[in-house]
Design a protein around this motif. Structure first.
Motif, mmCIF file in Angstrom:
data_model
loop_
_atom_site.group_PDB
_atom_site.id
_atom_site.type_symbol
_atom_site.label_atom_id
_atom_site.label_comp_id
_atom_site.label_asym_id
_atom_site.label_seq_id
_atom_site.Cartn_x
_atom_site.Cartn_y
_atom_site.Cartn_z
ATOM 1 N N THR A 155 0.821 -1.200 0.000
ATOM 2 C CA THR A 155 0.000 0.000 0.000
ATOM 3 C C THR A 155 0.861 1.258 0.000
ATOM 4 O O THR A 155 0.586 2.203 -0.733
ATOM 5 C CB THR A 155 -0.943 -0.029 1.218
ATOM 6 O OG1 THR A 155 -1.578 -1.301 1.254
ATOM 7 C CG2 THR A 155 -1.980 1.050 1.135
ATOM 8 N N ALA A 186 2.232 1.845 -3.450
ATOM 9 C CA ALA A 186 1.218 2.336 -4.384
ATOM 10 C C ALA A 186 0.930 3.811 -4.112
ATOM 11 O O ALA A 186 0.859 4.626 -5.042
ATOM 12 C CB ALA A 186 -0.050 1.509 -4.263
ATOM 13 N N TRP A 188 -0.448 -2.516 -6.996
ATOM 14 C CA TRP A 188 -1.160 -2.718 -5.733
ATOM 15 C C TRP A 188 -2.012 -3.988 -5.784
ATOM 16 O O TRP A 188 -1.968 -4.822 -4.878
ATOM 17 C CB TRP A 188 -2.020 -1.487 -5.431
ATOM 18 C CG TRP A 188 -2.660 -1.538 -4.087
ATOM 19 C CD1 TRP A 188 -2.042 -1.345 -2.888
ATOM 20 C CD2 TRP A 188 -4.030 -1.798 -3.804
ATOM 21 N NE1 TRP A 188 -2.943 -1.475 -1.870
ATOM 22 C CE2 TRP A 188 -4.182 -1.751 -2.402
ATOM 23 C CE3 TRP A 188 -5.151 -2.060 -4.592
ATOM 24 C CZ2 TRP A 188 -5.395 -1.953 -1.773
ATOM 25 C CZ3 TRP A 188 -6.362 -2.271 -3.966
ATOM 26 C CH2 TRP A 188 -6.486 -2.214 -2.571
#
Lengths: 252, 333, 505
Positions: C119, C122, C374
């Motif tokens: 995360t 991303a 992601w």
């Protein structure tokens, strides 16, 4: 990290080594052009290639002295003495050392000896089938015997390479060395399977099968991916890799 | 267990049969191009492009692998020279490799190779837009009046651009304050930041900056004027004929094959190379990147590299930056 | 183009890519390939882009760009897999992640760590893209403030950061390994006068010691020895916790995310240095500014977020000087420059005039790549964590083989392997004696930059140190360095505790 009592002793030794390194760096730097101009660049002290090496060497010397003093003040000498006294208790062929050798010998043999001389595929199989098996089975007796056998095999190869016999035989019959290594792999596998039989542990059979599977599948993936997908020439392309190439060109 | 042993036996048999295969007509398998400079540079791009076109003619892949390092691309040259002279190994290179021998990187002269020259982009002198010089005469007058007052950026000592700067200095009889950079791109970046006010790189490398008005071209370091998108960049030779003693030193991008490779293979490669040079993509690349496309092979190409070897080697020796006396290598002055 | 138009064409770009199944396949395929590439020790983003350049030669410009950006984003992120799972960073950019990710995996939270890196990466990529779209002119102008003096100070700052990385024993040990790294960087022809330094007469050393063999030698080999010889546990087989980090985790760390993204974009925009340094500087800064720095090194989320957001934000940053000036901001961007030119695109100040909308197209691709990364990452993390159930003796030797071929693949140099093994054994003993290894790697990465720019700067100023104070960016960097230095000093810490003690009374 080793425990604190020994650490100070180790610090004394490493700091001396670092001190020597620092001295060597400075002596090397002093031989560089310091003020005279070089390669069309007008040299002054601040342009000299020796500028940073001198700073680095000096810093390493100062820091090593500081580590040395810290070691001295915290019982370093006693610890060095203790280590020296304990030297007789260290057995060269202790189980721990056999484990260490089983990591290092295959790594050294692979990188410094076989990599450029033996087919890449076989190299990986040889390396993996020894390393994975001994560590996966993790039986002291098998460990020891297999390591001795493997080391003997590597010694044979070393003699061949040192005296240049490999070039002579490969000249007579291409891939002779590759075939020899293949035989060595087979011998190693037979030895291990016999050792396993004599141990009579059922679990070992399963583990051995896993190890073998891993040893052969890994190069079966690595070689095509690197050689044909990423198109990276391998360090040595002998019998097996060339065979794979033949198949690849025939299929393409 | 048994299965593994059978498998190994099959492998052994197959291996001996692989050995028994008959010699096939060249090229039977992929060709490797060992490129001595890094990926993404001019030599790399030109080689990749020409190799792709040659691959079409030859009917096999040509893989380009960057093997950098050493001095003057020596690690890559050793790598290429260490492989058999069977035509399956080419060495992608440019003019600067000729310095490897005198710098102690390569223990042979350049006459062990047969060269294929794709072309190269000529060097020019440019200044930053805020510099007071509008023409090359103004620059020369200023530097003569005040030696070493102008900072000149070029790639590191011994590179083609540095040698061009040195030759220019000799030709006009004045000295700049030479600031070396790791690459041409870094020297141009320094011109953008104002760290240097003059750069010598090739037209190709400067093109975008010239178009945007971030660099002002003063003079070409080749005998002819250069038509840069309708603007004529004058040759420095017109005003300073003395330059012709030392210049031109042009970039020569191309590749090489071991001289002792079979003649039949060389002929085949040369034919493929000539066809590739005519390909639309290659021609367009040359035009877009302001290359003068050469497409030279055989003696013509080798003569150019002989001359480059002589000039580079002796210049470095005179500068005190060579490890080995070119005389001991048998390089004529 | 006004903002509204730009917005429209940005989404038109995105839509045209996602509505084309072939392009979508290229996007996900190349991102996955990049992740695998990054995860394998020794294979870097630079090599990935270089290898793919050849393979994409015959593609259209658009699909080639999608493939290349996909592999770039994927590879920068993928390095964290090795860091977290086996404490061997796949790329130098992920080395800082190992300091926090691996302790987390040892606690059985490998899944959580992977989810967090995925995360963060991303988000980092997306913020980098945002800066690329909005602030290109400002950042490009700022990057032009970087002359040799600023480059030197930046390198010096990076080296100083290594002093703040937790040291298991006395502080001097961290400094001395840092200087050892700097020394290793001195080996080879010096970058200005090509004078050979410490080459021991070896031709192979003339071009210097590369980062990859040092990185794999310093992190990979000791770990392999430890796991096999000392039966050290690799990581706890993961508890079945959720991979996806909760929204709270993200909102709690929003400050870290923004600071790290800024650092990443900034370092990316400065020509020539890239993801690895961005990650270290961001990690060091996070630790310095943290209220409880002692948590760092024990598997804290801030550390992972700092390094992973920064190294991926660096991509967008690196594209800024590449597209606006034709100067690559990071090593993989240099490969990208070559690839672009092969496709007839000439990045530089004229790009937006000759090919309007190209920057927007790249931004759209970057955003999609971060999304693809992601999705693939979250799906992959769940499966990869299961690998930890395989006994280490079965896969560690395979990791050793991958380390070897990975380091060899970069430049086909067997010599790098010759260098890597002694490097590994040396660091195995140094680690055992309480010397921290990260400073050594940072030293190798930054040594050449510090050396060349210090000397070049002095050459330009004719030996005067005045530019350090008269140039604005240099002055700011200098102040930051001095502050970092002072806060590191013992007397400062004593002073502060004294002050705090007095205030409490």
């Amino acid at each position: 990290m080793i425990d604190k009592s020994k650490l100070r002793g180790a610090d004394i030794i490493t700091s001396v080594l670092f001190f020597l390194l620092g001295v060597w760096i400075i002596s090397g730097a002093l031989k560089m052009p310091l003020r005279e101009s070089y390669a069309g660049v007008n040299s002054v002290w601040y342009v000299s290639p020796a500028l940073l090496p001198l700073i680095i060497g000096g810093a390493i010397i100062l820091l090593s002295i500081s580590i040395f003093v810290h070691g001295l003040r915290n019982g370093g000498i006693a610890s060095v003495k203790a280590m020296w006294a304990a030297r007789k208790d260290i057995k060269l062929l202790s189980d721990a050392n056999i484990r260490y050798a089983s990591v290092l010998i295959p790594l050294f043999a692979l990188v410094y000896m076989n990599l450029t001389k033996v087919d890449f595929f076989l190299n990986i199989v040889l390396f993996l089938s020894f390393t994975i098996t001994v560590f996966h089975l993790d039986n002291p007796r098998i460990f020891r015997k297999t390591l001795y056998f493997y080391t003997a095999e590597m010694a044979v190869l070393l003699v061949l390479f040192v005296f240049g016999i490999d070039k002579a035989v490969n000249g007579i019959f291409a891939y002779s060395i590759d075939i020899l290594v293949l035989i060595m792999i087979v011998a190693l596998i037979i030895l291990i399977s016999r050792l396993i039989k004599s141990e009579g542990n059922v679990d070992y059979k399963k583990k051995f099968r896993q190890a073998m599977l891993m040893s052969f599948i890994t190069p079966l993936f690595i070689v095509p991916i690197f050689r044909y997908m990423l198109r990276i020439p391998l360090p040595n392309e002998g019998g097996i890799v060339n065979l794979m190439s033949m198949i690849y060109y025939a299929l393409r | 267990m048994k299965k593994i042993l059978t498998l190994l036996l099959i492998l052994a048999i197959a291996m001996t049969s692989a050995f028994a295969q008959a010699e096939l007509e060249y090229p039977a398998r992929d060709i490797n191009n060992v490129l001595v400079w890094g990926a993404g540079g001019g030599t790399d791009m030109a080689n990749r492009l020409v190799m792709a076109e040659m691959a079409k003619v030859l009917g096999v892949n040509i893989n380009v692998n960057n093997v950098t390092g050493g001095v003057g691309g020596s690690v890559g040259m050793y790598e290429g020279y260490g492989r058999p002279a069977d035509g399956y190994t080419l060495v992608g290179l440019s003019e600067s490799v000729v310095t490897a021998s005198v710098q102690g990187g390569f223990d042979k002269r350049m006459n062990v190779w047969d060269f294929f020259i794709i072309g190269g982009s000529p060097d020019l002198i440019s200044v930053t837009p805020n510099a007071p010089f509008k023409t090359v005469e103004e620059l020369v007058t200023a530097i003569k009046a005040n030696p070493k007052s102008i900072r000149a950026g070029a790639s590191a000592a011994g590179s083609i651009h540095h040698l061009n700067l040195l030759a220019f200095e000799k030709g006009i009889g004045a000295q700049f304050n030479f600031i070396p950079y790791d690459s041409s791109a870094a020297s141009q970046n320094a011109a953008m930041t104002g760290e240097v006010s003059l750069v010598i790189t090739s037209v190709q490398e400067q093109a975008e900056l010239i178009k945007a008005g971030k660099l002002r071209p003063l003079a070409m370091l080749i005998p002819n004027d250069f038509d840069f998108q309708g603007t004529i960049i004058p040759s420095a030779f017109t005003k300073y004929p003395a330059l012709s003693q030392y210049l031109p030193l042009e970039q020569q991008i191309g590749f090489a094959i071991r001289k002792d490779a079979p003649e039949a293979i060389k002929t085949k490669l040369q034919a493929a190379f000539k066809t590739a040079m005519k390909a639309e993509a290659v021609q367009k690349f040359g035009k877009d990147r302001y290359f003068s496309m050469k497409g030279l092979v055989g003696k013509e190409a080798n003569d150019i590299f002989d001359k480059l070897e002589s000039v580079f080697s002796w210049t470095l020796w005179d500068l005190g930056a060579a490890k080995i006396n070119p005389q001991t290598l048998g390089i004529p002055r | 183009m006004d903002i509204g138009q730009q917005f429209g064409s940005f989404f038109a770009n995105i839509f045209s890519i996602i509505s084309n199944p072939t392009l979508l396949l290229v996007l996900f395929g190349s991102t996955l390939m990049g992740i695998i590439f990054g995860a394998l020790p020794g294979l870097t983003a630079t090599l990935g882009v270089a290898l793919l350049t050849t393979l994409t030669y015959s593609m259209s410009t658009e699909s080639a760009m999608i493939a290349l950006m996909g592999i770039y984003v994927g590879a920068v992120y993928g390095g964290s897999y090795g860091s977290i799972m086996i404490n061997i960073p796949g790329t130098a950019a992920a080395a800082a992640t190992a300091l926090e990710g691996y302790p987390m995996a040892l606690r059985g939270e490998a899944g959580k760590a992977l989810g967090l890196t995925t995360t963060s990466s991303a988000i980092g990529t997306a913020i980098g893209m945002f800066f690329l779209v909005i602030f290109t002119p400002v950042i490009a102008a700022l990057a032009l403030q970087f002359t040799s003096f600023e480059f030197f100070l930046l390198a010096f700052f990076g080296i100083l950061i290594s002093g703040s990385i937790s040291c298991p024993d006395t502080v001097q040990k961290g400094w001395i390994t840092g200087f050892l790294g700097l020394f290793l960087a001195m080996v080879g022809r010096d970058p200005l006068q090509v004078y050979p330094r410490f080459t021991l007469g070896m031709m192979q050393l003339e071009s210097g010691i590369e980062v990859v063999p040092v990185l794999i030698g310093a992190f990979g080999i000791p770990q392999i020895i430890q796991v096999l010889k000392d039966r050290q546990v690799v990581a706890e087989p993961a508890k079945l916790d959720r991979v996806l980090p909760s929204f709270k985790t993200i909102s709690r760390n929003i400050k870290h995310i923004f600071r790290s993204a800024l650092i990443g974009v900034g370092i990316g925009a400065v020509p020539g240095i890239g993801e690895d340094i961005a990650a270290w500087v961001s990690y060091g800064t996070a630790k310095k500014t943290s209220k409880n720095p002692e948590k760092f090194g024990t598997g804290c989320e801030e550390g992972i977020i700092a390094s992973e957001v920064a190294n991926n934000a660096c991509i967008g940053g690196a594209m800024i000087p590449l597209l606006s000036m034709g100067i690559p901001g990071s090593p993989p961007a240099a490969m990208l420059l070559g690839a672009l030119m092969l496709h007839g695109v000439a990045p530089g100040p004229m790009l937006e005039i000759e090919q309007p909308g190209f920057t927007l197209k790249i931004s759209a691709i970057l955003l999609l790549a971060s999304f693809a990364m992601w999705v693939v990452g979250i799906l992959l993390a769940k499966q990869v964590v299961k690998l930890l159930r395989v006994p280490p003796a079965l896969f560690m030797p395979v990791v050793a083989v991958l380390c070897l071929i990975g380091s060899y693949a970069l430049g086909l140099k067997v010599f790098n392997l010759y260098l890597m093994i002694p490097m590994g054994i040396l660091t195995y003993y140094l680690t055992g004696m309480g010397y921290p290894i990260p400073p050594l790697v940072i030293g190798v990465i930054l040594g050449t930059m510090a050396d060349a720019n210090l000397r070049r700067g002095l050459m330009v100023s004719q030996g005067s140190l005045a530019p350090f104070f008269s140039r604005p960016v240099a002055l700011i960097l200098l102040i930051v360095i001095v502050l970092t230095f002072i806060t590191n000093m013992g007397f400062y810490k004593k002073l502060m505790t004294n002050l705090k003690g007095r205030l409490k009374k």
